[in-house]
Design a protein around this motif. Structure first.
Motif, PDB file in Angstrom:
ATOM      1  N   ILE A  11       0.831  -1.249  -0.103  1.00  0.00           N
ATOM      2  CA  ILE A  11      -0.070  -0.026   0.140  1.00  0.00           C
ATOM      3  C   ILE A  11       0.797   1.283   0.109  1.00  0.00           C
ATOM      4  O   ILE A  11       0.644   2.045  -0.673  1.00  0.00           O
ATOM      5  N   HIS A  12       1.923   1.227   0.839  1.00  0.00           N
ATOM      6  CA  HIS A  12       2.810   2.232   0.986  1.00  0.00           C
ATOM      7  C   HIS A  12       3.392   2.469  -0.169  1.00  0.00           C
ATOM      8  O   HIS A  12       3.566   3.821  -0.735  1.00  0.00           O
ATOM      9  N   THR A  13       4.015   1.419  -1.042  1.00  0.00           N
ATOM     10  CA  THR A  13       4.615   1.750  -2.252  1.00  0.00           C
ATOM     11  C   THR A  13       3.735   2.060  -3.281  1.00  0.00           C
ATOM     12  O   THR A  13       4.291   3.134  -4.039  1.00  0.00           O
ATOM     13  N   ALA A  14       2.537   1.765  -3.407  1.00  0.00           N
ATOM     14  CA  ALA A  14       1.707   2.376  -4.590  1.00  0.00           C
ATOM     15  C   ALA A  14       1.196   3.734  -4.226  1.00  0.00           C
ATOM     16  O   ALA A  14       1.452   4.719  -5.338  1.00  0.00           O
ATOM     17  N   THR A  15       1.327   4.019  -2.952  1.00  0.00           N
ATOM     18  CA  THR A  15       0.972   5.625  -2.462  1.00  0.00           C
ATOM     19  C   THR A  15       1.993   6.536  -3.136  1.00  0.00           C
ATOM     20  O   THR A  15       1.974   7.347  -3.493  1.00  0.00           O
ATOM     21  N   GLU A  16       3.213   5.976  -2.865  1.00  0.00           N
ATOM     22  CA  GLU A  16       4.323   6.685  -3.343  1.00  0.00           C
ATOM     23  C   GLU A  16       4.522   6.758  -4.753  1.00  0.00           C
ATOM     24  O   GLU A  16       5.161   7.881  -5.236  1.00  0.00           O
ATOM     25  N   HIS A  17       4.016   6.014  -5.478  1.00  0.00           N
ATOM     26  CA  HIS A  17       3.915   6.094  -6.866  1.00  0.00           C
ATOM     27  C   HIS A  17       2.533   6.529  -7.394  1.00  0.00           C
ATOM     28  O   HIS A  17       2.455   6.443  -8.720  1.00  0.00           O
ATOM     29  N   GLY A  18       1.713   7.031  -6.804  1.00  0.00           N
ATOM     30  CA  GLY A  18       0.636   7.711  -7.280  1.00  0.00           C
ATOM     31  C   GLY A  18      -0.615   6.916  -7.515  1.00  0.00           C
ATOM     32  O   GLY A  18      -1.343   7.201  -8.256  1.00  0.00           O
ATOM     33  N   ALA A  19      -0.327   5.664  -7.032  1.00  0.00           N
ATOM     34  CA  ALA A  19      -1.484   4.585  -7.176  1.00  0.00           C
ATOM     35  C   ALA A  19      -2.089   4.453  -5.820  1.00  0.00           C
ATOM     36  O   ALA A  19      -1.645   4.645  -4.835  1.00  0.00           O
ATOM     37  N   GLU A  20      -3.271   3.874  -5.901  1.00  0.00           N
ATOM     38  CA  GLU A  20      -4.192   3.503  -4.742  1.00  0.00           C
ATOM     39  C   GLU A  20      -4.707   2.073  -4.780  1.00  0.00           C
ATOM     40  O   GLU A  20      -5.415   1.759  -5.810  1.00  0.00           O
ATOM     41  N   LEU A  21      -4.421   1.370  -3.681  1.00  0.00           N
ATOM     42  CA  LEU A  21      -4.890   0.003  -3.485  1.00  0.00           C
ATOM     43  C   LEU A  21      -5.976  -0.189  -2.677  1.00  0.00           C
ATOM     44  O   LEU A  21      -5.861  -0.355  -1.446  1.00  0.00           O
ATOM     45  N   LYS A  22      -7.105   0.206  -3.224  1.00  0.00           N
ATOM     46  CA  LYS A  22      -8.637   0.203  -2.628  1.00  0.00           C
ATOM     47  C   LYS A  22      -8.504  -1.221  -1.684  1.00  0.00           C
ATOM     48  O   LYS A  22      -8.961  -1.151  -0.743  1.00  0.00           O
ATOM     49  N   ILE A  23      -8.572  -2.109  -2.358  1.00  0.00           N
ATOM     50  CA  ILE A  23      -8.753  -3.477  -2.099  1.00  0.00           C
ATOM     51  C   ILE A  23      -7.936  -3.763  -0.829  1.00  0.00           C
ATOM     52  O   ILE A  23      -8.383  -4.245   0.278  1.00  0.00           O
ATOM     53  N   LEU A  24      -6.608  -3.593  -0.796  1.00  0.00           N
ATOM     54  CA  LEU A  24      -5.645  -3.957   0.073  1.00  0.00           C
ATOM     55  C   LEU A  24      -5.870  -3.064   1.281  1.00  0.00           C
ATOM     56  O   LEU A  24      -5.609  -3.374   2.390  1.00  0.00           O
ATOM     57  N   LYS A  25      -6.221  -1.833   0.992  1.00  0.00           N
ATOM     58  CA  LYS A  25      -6.609  -0.981   2.416  1.00  0.00           C
ATOM     59  C   LYS A  25      -7.683  -1.760   3.066  1.00  0.00           C
ATOM     60  O   LYS A  25      -7.854  -1.656   4.201  1.00  0.00           O
ATOM     61  N   ALA A  26      -8.636  -1.930   2.381  1.00  0.00           N
ATOM     62  CA  ALA A  26      -9.996  -2.722   2.910  1.00  0.00           C
ATOM     63  C   ALA A  26      -9.367  -3.989   3.620  1.00  0.00           C
ATOM     64  O   ALA A  26     -10.091  -4.417   4.617  1.00  0.00           O
ATOM     65  N   VAL A  27      -8.395  -4.813   2.928  1.00  0.00           N
ATOM     66  CA  VAL A  27      -8.162  -6.037   3.791  1.00  0.00           C
ATOM     67  C   VAL A  27      -7.615  -5.630   4.988  1.00  0.00           C
ATOM     68  O   VAL A  27      -7.677  -6.421   5.824  1.00  0.00           O
ATOM     69  N   ASN A  28      -6.661  -4.669   5.010  1.00  0.00           N
ATOM     70  CA  ASN A  28      -6.127  -4.259   6.393  1.00  0.00           C
ATOM     71  C   ASN A  28      -7.183  -3.884   7.427  1.00  0.00           C
ATOM     72  O   ASN A  28      -7.041  -4.182   8.499  1.00  0.00           O
ATOM     73  N   LEU A  29      -8.145  -2.923   7.151  1.00  0.00           N
ATOM     74  CA  LEU A  29      -9.163  -2.874   7.840  1.00  0.00           C
ATOM     75  C   LEU A  29      -9.886  -3.790   8.332  1.00  0.00           C
ATOM     76  O   LEU A  29     -10.281  -3.982   9.590  1.00  0.00           O
ATOM     77  N   VAL A  30     -10.538  -4.764   7.514  1.00  0.00           N
ATOM     78  CA  VAL A  30     -11.076  -6.212   7.841  1.00  0.00           C
ATOM     79  C   VAL A  30     -10.411  -6.858   8.933  1.00  0.00           C
ATOM     80  O   VAL A  30     -10.834  -7.367   9.996  1.00  0.00           O
ATOM     81  N   ASN A  31      -9.071  -6.871   8.782  1.00  0.00           N
ATOM     82  CA  ASN A  31      -8.070  -7.865   9.438  1.00  0.00           C
ATOM     83  C   ASN A  31      -8.173  -7.115  10.976  1.00  0.00           C
ATOM     84  O   ASN A  31      -8.197  -7.969  11.962  1.00  0.00           O
TER      85      ASN A  31
END
Length: 428
Positions: free
Chosen positions: A267-287
């Protein structure tokens, strides 16, 4: 082939042992002299089934040695594996401090051209950074290979010798071929690609598996609302070959040193490169939410938990390891302590690690029976065989009130129905 391993943690020790086992001459280096002396005395600093025997066998056969002298470790070696830890830093960013230290040590002490193989899980682009860092100091040519590990704690030996694939990433065909030859005795399929793709394969694999876990845990919550059975739902899903049965076991979330760190790092790498991994953010929140499920069930059942006595069964993040990093047990124990609960915890191998975390704030037991004695509630956190096979009749006999919160669905509903136990599980 003469090989040096830099770092004797879980990955490094397993890597050194298996390379020695398939016939290579391996020297393992670590800056921690106490750890090196411990291994030389025939012990290892963590619990991993089968590893101690593999290490000692290859020490006896003079294929595996250990040192805290970096010059001794690198002398005559043209193949260097870096296997140091890459823990989670702030905001999900990977802390590469140990990796940079290892690279600097290598740069100052190599005496010839070398191939450096990074097995540590590193952010995309790290292999190139390490190459530049070493070549800025050393006059010798460096070739880099990304060879990510896919080891599960608790079954690392099996995963090494019966892996699904070996991933080799490099810009040098010669270096990639050499790493292929090193691993050829294993007889495992090899996939070659570029450096950055190899780095991303590791992160993407772990992130996808974490996604399956969070997905099935969300469906488990829905099952409880609808009166469905998550085990039947998961089984029916898993029969589809496109989905498969693995990682579809509902529970109280994932932990350990890999999934939480790797999902956050991606998620951090994607953010640094201007991308947003919405699914993985949700994965973190659910966990994160899932780790609170059992305590929420207990609070709903009791109202106030203050001054109640609870047994925690299992502290490691999974069976067959003493690793408690990011274990759901850590969150659970902390919340229960805040609620004023008196806790007695049992785990077959991770008690000492738990003591470093909780000190004398909780009680520790070497047996399930002692942990359950006069308890008003019990929480199953880790599905150790000792716990899964523990007779339900003993909960009735030993507990003050036999109320069981099973975070791993260790017992069938039919089996539990034969006993006078209040039973709360996940998605059933």
């Amino acid at each position: 082939m003469k090989i040096t391993i830099v770092g004797t943690g879980h990955v490094g020790l397993v890597t050194g042992a298996y390379l020695a086992e398939i016939g290579h001459e391996v020297t393992c280096y670590d800056i921690d002299s106490d750890k090196i002396e411990l291994i030389k005395r025939g012990k290892i600093p963590f619990f991993e089934p089968g590893l101690l025997e593999l290490v000692n066998n290859n020490i006896e056969n003079d294929r595996l040695s250990f040192t805290n002298n970096i010059l001794e470790a690198l002398t005559y070696s043209e193949i260097i594996y870096i296997t140091v830890g890459t823990p989670m830093g702030l905001n999900g960013k990977v802390n590469l401090h140990y990796l940079y230290d290892a690279a600097d040590q290598i740069a100052k002490n190599i005496t010839q051209k070398v191939i450096i193989i990074i097995k540590s899980t590193v952010p995309i682009g790290t292999n190139r950074i390490i190459k530049e860092r070493i070549e800025a100091v050393s006059k010798f040519e460096i070739e880099m290979v990304s060879n990510p590990e896919f080891l599960r704690e608790g079954s690392a030996i099996h995963d090494t010798f019966f892996a699904d694939r070996i991933v080799i990433g490099s810009e040098s065909k010669k270096a990639a071929k050499l790493v292929e030859e090193i691993n050829k005795p294993l007889g495992i399929p090899i996939f070659k690609t570029d450096l950055q793709s190899a780095e991303l394969i590791k992160y993407s694999s772990n992130a996808f598996l974490a996604t399956k876990i969070s997905f099935i845990n969300e469906i488990a919550e829905l099952c409880e609302s609808l009166g469905a059975n998550i085990e039947d739902v998961a089984h029916g899903m898993g029969l589809d070959s496109r989905i498969g049965p693995h990682f579809l076991r509902a529970g109280i979330g994932y932990g350990g040193s890999c999934f939480p760190k790797d999902v956050s790092a991606l998620i951090h790498t994607a953010t640094e490169h201007g991308a947003e991994l919405k699914i993985l953010k949700a994965v973190n929140l659910v966990n994160q939410k899932q780790q609170d499920v059992l305590v929420e069930k207990a609070m709903h059942r009791f109202g106030s938990l203050n001054n109640r006595k609870a047994a925690i069964l299992g502290l490691s993040f999974k069976p067959n390891t003493d690793d408690i990093r990011e274990s759901p047990a850590l969150r659970m124990v902390s919340v229960l302590l805040e609620e004023g609960v008196n806790i007695t915890a049992f785990d077959p191998v991770s008690i000492e690690n738990a003591k470093k975390q909780f000190g004398d704030n909780i009680n520790y037991s070497s047996s399930i029976e002692d942990a359950l004695l006069n308890a008003e509630m019990a929480f199953i956190v880790t599905d150790w065989d000792d716990i899964k096979n523990f007779p339900l009749s003993q909960y009735e006999k030993l507990m003050k009130t036999p109320i069981l919160f099973d975070g791993r669905n260790c017992y069938s509903l039919e089996e539990v129905s034969r006993f006078s136990i209040e039973y709360f599980s996940i998605g059933r």
